[in-house]
Design an enzyme around this catalytic site. Structure first.
Site, mmCIF file in Angstrom:
data_model
loop_
_atom_site.group_PDB
_atom_site.id
_atom_site.type_symbol
_atom_site.label_atom_id
_atom_site.label_comp_id
_atom_site.label_asym_id
_atom_site.label_seq_id
_atom_site.Cartn_x
_atom_site.Cartn_y
_atom_site.Cartn_z
ATOM 1 N N GLU A 97 70.413 32.241 -14.622
ATOM 2 C CA GLU A 97 69.485 30.846 -13.528
ATOM 3 C C GLU A 97 69.977 29.704 -13.641
ATOM 4 O O GLU A 97 69.723 29.788 -15.189
ATOM 5 C CB GLU A 97 67.912 31.444 -13.434
ATOM 6 C CG GLU A 97 67.487 31.928 -12.911
ATOM 7 C CD GLU A 97 67.856 31.342 -10.933
ATOM 8 O OE1 GLU A 97 68.471 30.473 -11.137
ATOM 9 O OE2 GLU A 97 66.886 32.112 -9.973
ATOM 10 N N ASP A 98 69.571 28.847 -13.396
ATOM 11 C CA ASP A 98 70.078 27.223 -14.079
ATOM 12 C C ASP A 98 68.631 26.791 -14.359
ATOM 13 O O ASP A 98 68.491 26.010 -15.060
ATOM 14 C CB ASP A 98 70.757 26.243 -12.178
ATOM 15 C CG ASP A 98 69.531 26.621 -11.501
ATOM 16 O OD1 ASP A 98 68.885 27.350 -11.034
ATOM 17 O OD2 ASP A 98 69.533 25.443 -10.318
ATOM 18 N N ASP A 101 61.548 27.902 -12.950
ATOM 19 C CA ASP A 101 60.197 26.868 -12.853
ATOM 20 C C ASP A 101 58.548 27.689 -12.683
ATOM 21 O O ASP A 101 58.467 27.668 -13.901
ATOM 22 C CB ASP A 101 60.745 26.451 -11.534
ATOM 23 C CG ASP A 101 60.203 24.823 -10.974
ATOM 24 O OD1 ASP A 101 58.779 24.629 -12.243
ATOM 25 O OD2 ASP A 101 60.703 24.394 -10.389
ATOM 26 N N PHE A 150 61.521 15.758 -11.668
ATOM 27 C CA PHE A 150 62.669 16.051 -10.108
ATOM 28 C C PHE A 150 64.182 15.979 -11.017
ATOM 29 O O PHE A 150 64.519 14.924 -11.130
ATOM 30 C CB PHE A 150 62.024 15.657 -8.936
ATOM 31 C CG PHE A 150 62.791 16.664 -8.470
ATOM 32 C CD1 PHE A 150 64.104 16.668 -8.144
ATOM 33 C CD2 PHE A 150 62.324 17.326 -7.423
ATOM 34 C CE1 PHE A 150 64.702 17.780 -6.969
ATOM 35 C CE2 PHE A 150 62.449 17.906 -6.531
ATOM 36 C CZ PHE A 150 64.231 18.518 -6.303
ATOM 37 N N ARG A 163 74.884 18.546 -6.666
ATOM 38 C CA ARG A 163 74.283 20.191 -7.822
ATOM 39 C C ARG A 163 76.100 19.086 -8.487
ATOM 40 O O ARG A 163 76.055 19.938 -9.662
ATOM 41 C CB ARG A 163 75.279 21.022 -7.065
ATOM 42 C CG ARG A 163 74.152 22.075 -6.101
ATOM 43 C CD ARG A 163 74.408 23.472 -5.579
ATOM 44 N NE ARG A 163 73.700 23.409 -4.196
ATOM 45 C CZ ARG A 163 72.364 24.473 -4.488
ATOM 46 N NH1 ARG A 163 72.342 24.111 -6.097
ATOM 47 N NH2 ARG A 163 71.649 24.528 -3.847
#
Ligand code: PRP
Length: 177
Positions: A97-98, A101, A150, A163
């Site tokens: 996963e990136d 969160d 963010f 991206r």
């Protein structure tokens, strides 16, 4: 595009070094176990491509696509848009996963894949943002812990943009507020 970035949080060089370290560790931990790496699209695509070049053991790869976000906040709902193309029963699964969160996506995904009786499930996340966690899920491998800002780039988006930045940057608040 770069004008929308407030500051570089993690440079290309730092990413390269950490991704290599995690790739080597996974290789040591899963040697002779033929793990299957499951990339979670779309955010994982750059991290996974770089990570895999530092994994020097026999392994296979597949991808899933899930969505949980609309804009900046999690809806709490996870939708499977693309499932695995193969059986994972008895396999060692490493979810790639990136970002971890709130943890909503990975908790759901882990439960979903556990139903298919893999030998084990581990999580490799590029970024870990513990300040926002809403479930008790942890990454077995993570490259960086990040503050509650963010972040975009290196696969991570805001409304599908950014991206392609080669680093992790903090988005200017006026872009998303
Ligand atoms: C992002 C990211 C994770 C998830 C993490 O995906 O790639 O899958 O959110 O958030 P959580 O821990 O709060 O659940 P997103 O739905 O934005 O899709 P993308 O990978 O296509 O960018």
């Amino acid at each position: 595009m770069t004008n929308d970035i407030e500051r570089v949080l993690i440079s290309q060089q730092e990413i390269e070094a950490q991704v290599a370290r995690v790739g080597r560790r996974i290789s040591e931990d899963f040697r002779d176990r033929n793990p299957i790496f499951v990339g979670v699209l779309k955010g994982c695509f750059i991290f996974m491509a770089d990570l895999m070049r530092h994994v020097d053991i026999r392994c296979t790869m597949d991808f899933m696509a899930v969505s949980s976000y609309a804009g900046t906040s999690s809806t709490g709902a996870v939708k499977i848009n693309k499932d695995l193309g193969q059986d994972i029963e008895g396999r060692h699964v490493i979810i790639v996963e990136d970002i971890l969160d709130s943890g909503v996506t990975l908790s759901y995904l882990k439960g979903y894949l556990l139903n298919r009786r893999p030998a084990s499930i581990s999580i490799a996340a590029l970024l870990d943002k513990p300040a926002r966690r809403r479930s008790d899920i942890v990454a077995d491998y993570s490259c960086f812990e990040v503050p509650d800002a963010f972040v975009v780039g290196y696969g991570l988006d805001y409304n599908e943009q950014y991206r392609n930045l080669p680093y992790i940057g903090v988005l200017k608040p006026d872009i998303y507020s």
